[in-house]
Design a protein around this motif. Structure first.
Motif, PDB file in Angstrom:
ATOM      1  N   TYR A 206      96.351  39.601 -34.128  1.00 40.88           N
ATOM      2  CA  TYR A 206      95.675  38.875 -35.198  1.00 40.88           C
ATOM      3  C   TYR A 206      95.263  37.488 -34.715  1.00 40.88           C
ATOM      4  O   TYR A 206      95.980  36.847 -33.945  1.00 40.88           O
ATOM      5  CB  TYR A 206      96.598  38.708 -36.411  1.00 40.88           C
TER       6      TYR A 206
ATOM      7  N   GLN B   7      92.388  32.387 -37.556  1.00 44.37           N
ATOM      8  CA  GLN B   7      91.272  32.302 -38.493  1.00 44.37           C
ATOM      9  C   GLN B   7      91.221  30.943 -39.190  1.00 44.37           C
ATOM     10  O   GLN B   7      91.810  30.743 -40.248  1.00 44.37           O
ATOM     11  CB  GLN B   7      91.295  33.457 -39.498  1.00 44.37           C
TER      12      GLN B   7
ATOM     13  N   HIS C 225      88.184  29.249 -39.801  1.00 42.46           N
ATOM     14  CA  HIS C 225      86.813  29.026 -40.277  1.00 42.46           C
ATOM     15  C   HIS C 225      85.991  28.236 -39.260  1.00 42.46           C
ATOM     16  O   HIS C 225      85.277  27.292 -39.609  1.00 42.46           O
ATOM     17  CB  HIS C 225      86.818  28.341 -41.641  1.00 42.46           C
TER      18      HIS C 225
ATOM     19  N   ASP D 108      88.506  32.344 -34.492  1.00 43.18           N
ATOM     20  CA  ASP D 108      88.031  33.270 -35.514  1.00 43.18           C
ATOM     21  C   ASP D 108      87.417  34.510 -34.895  1.00 43.18           C
ATOM     22  O   ASP D 108      86.840  35.335 -35.605  1.00 43.18           O
ATOM     23  CB  ASP D 108      87.014  32.573 -36.412  1.00 43.18           C
TER      24      ASP D 108
ATOM     25  N   ILE E  86      91.001  41.515 -37.945  1.00 37.56           N
ATOM     26  CA  ILE E  86      90.405  40.385 -38.653  1.00 37.56           C
ATOM     27  C   ILE E  86      90.647  40.599 -40.142  1.00 37.56           C
ATOM     28  O   ILE E  86      90.341  41.663 -40.687  1.00 37.56           O
ATOM     29  CB  ILE E  86      88.892  40.279 -38.362  1.00 37.56           C
TER      30      ILE E  86
ATOM     31  N   ALA F 202      90.066  39.496 -44.235  1.00 38.73           N
ATOM     32  CA  ALA F 202      88.971  38.942 -45.031  1.00 38.73           C
ATOM     33  C   ALA F 202      89.195  39.225 -46.512  1.00 38.73           C
ATOM     34  O   ALA F 202      89.936  40.130 -46.894  1.00 38.73           O
ATOM     35  CB  ALA F 202      87.638  39.534 -44.583  1.00 38.73           C
TER      36      ALA F 202
ATOM     37  N   CYS G 168      84.706  36.695 -46.939  1.00 44.15           N
ATOM     38  CA  CYS G 168      84.069  36.436 -45.647  1.00 44.15           C
ATOM     39  C   CYS G 168      83.742  37.773 -44.976  1.00 44.15           C
ATOM     40  O   CYS G 168      84.324  38.803 -45.313  1.00 44.15           O
ATOM     41  CB  CYS G 168      84.982  35.608 -44.748  1.00 44.15           C
TER      42      CYS G 168
ATOM     43  N   PRO H 188      83.971  40.434 -42.176  1.00 44.90           N
ATOM     44  CA  PRO H 188      84.634  40.893 -40.956  1.00 44.90           C
ATOM     45  C   PRO H 188      83.621  41.662 -40.104  1.00 44.90           C
ATOM     46  O   PRO H 188      82.937  42.560 -40.602  1.00 44.90           O
ATOM     47  CB  PRO H 188      85.743  41.820 -41.487  1.00 44.90           C
TER      48      PRO H 188
ATOM     49  N   HIS I 103      85.623  36.828 -37.650  1.00 44.29           N
ATOM     50  CA  HIS I 103      85.723  36.439 -39.052  1.00 44.29           C
ATOM     51  C   HIS I 103      84.585  35.464 -39.331  1.00 44.29           C
ATOM     52  O   HIS I 103      84.559  34.359 -38.802  1.00 44.29           O
ATOM     53  CB  HIS I 103      87.090  35.771 -39.281  1.00 44.29           C
TER      54      HIS I 103
ATOM     55  N   ARG J 207      94.351  40.366 -48.718  1.00 45.40           N
ATOM     56  CA  ARG J 207      93.385  40.483 -47.629  1.00 45.40           C
ATOM     57  C   ARG J 207      93.299  41.929 -47.146  1.00 45.40           C
ATOM     58  O   ARG J 207      94.321  42.593 -46.929  1.00 45.40           O
ATOM     59  CB  ARG J 207      93.786  39.593 -46.440  1.00 45.40           C
TER      60      ARG J 207
ATOM     61  N   ALA K 117      91.292  44.302 -43.994  1.00 46.80           N
ATOM     62  CA  ALA K 117      91.146  44.015 -42.561  1.00 46.80           C
ATOM     63  C   ALA K 117      90.059  44.866 -41.928  1.00 46.80           C
ATOM     64  O   ALA K 117      89.746  45.970 -42.391  1.00 46.80           O
ATOM     65  CB  ALA K 117      92.464  44.259 -41.829  1.00 46.80           C
TER      66      ALA K 117
END
Length: 280
Positions: free
Chosen positions: A71, A74, A76, A103, A116, A118, A121, A123, A138, A261, A263
């Motif tokens: 992972y 992330q 932004h 990201d 990722i 999300a 946003c 992915p 991301h 979230r 993925a």
């Protein structure tokens, strides 16, 4: 792409030897309330033990051990990291161990699943089956404005990937029907769009609620970035799912910041498959 109750599987990727899918929020999981039911985010306020159970379920759906998942933190932004076999498990059990400050993730390691998270946003998953390079990014509005999709492709090229051979998938995300933004966000995304060599109209429209606000389609901007770097239009797969107004996926905006979230997952299958010819 094919829809299943547990995940959206990218059959075009699977045909060329990858595991590639987007998990669903409504897949059978252990979370409750606004996190129901397959929340994979350890950082959103859900019970960590429940999230770990969900992550085991998601790994089983993908057909790979949770100890082989990586992972990203992330943040932004648009930074991208190359990860290797010895990064397996990073961020899978503790957010503090995720790949810091990035990201996007890229790799050539077989059997390593890039993840990722999300909840509005975009992915984005990437795969060059001939070079054996995968990527995941991301793309929120800040990352999109900074060109995270292009940065991911650039890092993949350093590993031998050719954009003309890539498959790119845009996962469930908030779309232009629902994503209303203010002027600073509009300005940042317009500035990015102006740098793209495209004749396609900018995917913006004036909000019907307020003339000073704009409706933006982030996945389209992600697609344009991929095409800017040479990915053929026909090799960009858009799920065309809006997380805000369509069921089955988490939406940070719809749930006012209390969302879980889902993925995007991608790996090169451990056993090498024969490729049946070029995509073009």
């Amino acid at each position: 792409m094919e829809g299943f109750m547990d995940a959206l599987r990218l059959l075009q990727f699977e045909e060329y030897g990858a595991i590639a899918q987007f998990t669903r929020s409504d897949a059978p999981g252990a979370s409750c309330d606004s996190f129901s039911s397959l929340n994979l985010g350890l950082h959103v306020g859900d019970d960590p033990e429940v999230v770990q159970k969900n992550r085991r379920i998601a790994a089983d759906i993908a057909g790979i051990s949770e100890t082989r998942i990586v992972y990203a933190e992330q943040v932004h932004g648009a930074r991208v990291a190359v990860v290797h076999a010895d990064d397996a498990g990073r961020g899978a059990f503790d957010t503090a161990d995720a790949i810091k400050g990035v990201d996007g993730l890229v790799s050539t390691a077989r059997g390593l699943l890039l993840a990722i998270l999300a909840a509005d946003c975009t992915p984005v998953l990437f795969y060059d089956p001939y070079a054996g390079v995968i990527g995941a990014a991301h793309a929120g509005w800040k990352g999109t404005a900074q060109g995270v999709v292009m940065e991911t492709i650039k890092e993949m090229k350093k590993l031998g990937a050719n954009p003309e051979d890539m498959l790119v998938a845009l996962g469930p995300a908030i779309r232009g029907c629902c994503y209303e933004v203010d002027q600073p966000v509009t300005d940042a995304l317009e500035d990015m769009y102006r740098k793209l060599a495209t004749r396609e109209p900018i995917p913006f429209r004036v909000s019907e609620r307020a003339a000073e606000r704009t409706m933006v389609d982030l996945p389209t901007l992600a697609r344009l970035q991929a095409e800017q770097l040479g990915v053929p239009h026909g090799q960009v797969i858009d799920t065309s799912i809006c997380t805000h107004c369509m069921p089955g996926f988490f939406s940070h905006r719809k749930l006012r910041g209390k969302a879980g979230r889902h993925a995007g997952f991608i790996a090169i299958k451990p056993r090498r498959l024969s490729l049946r010819g070029r995509m073009r």
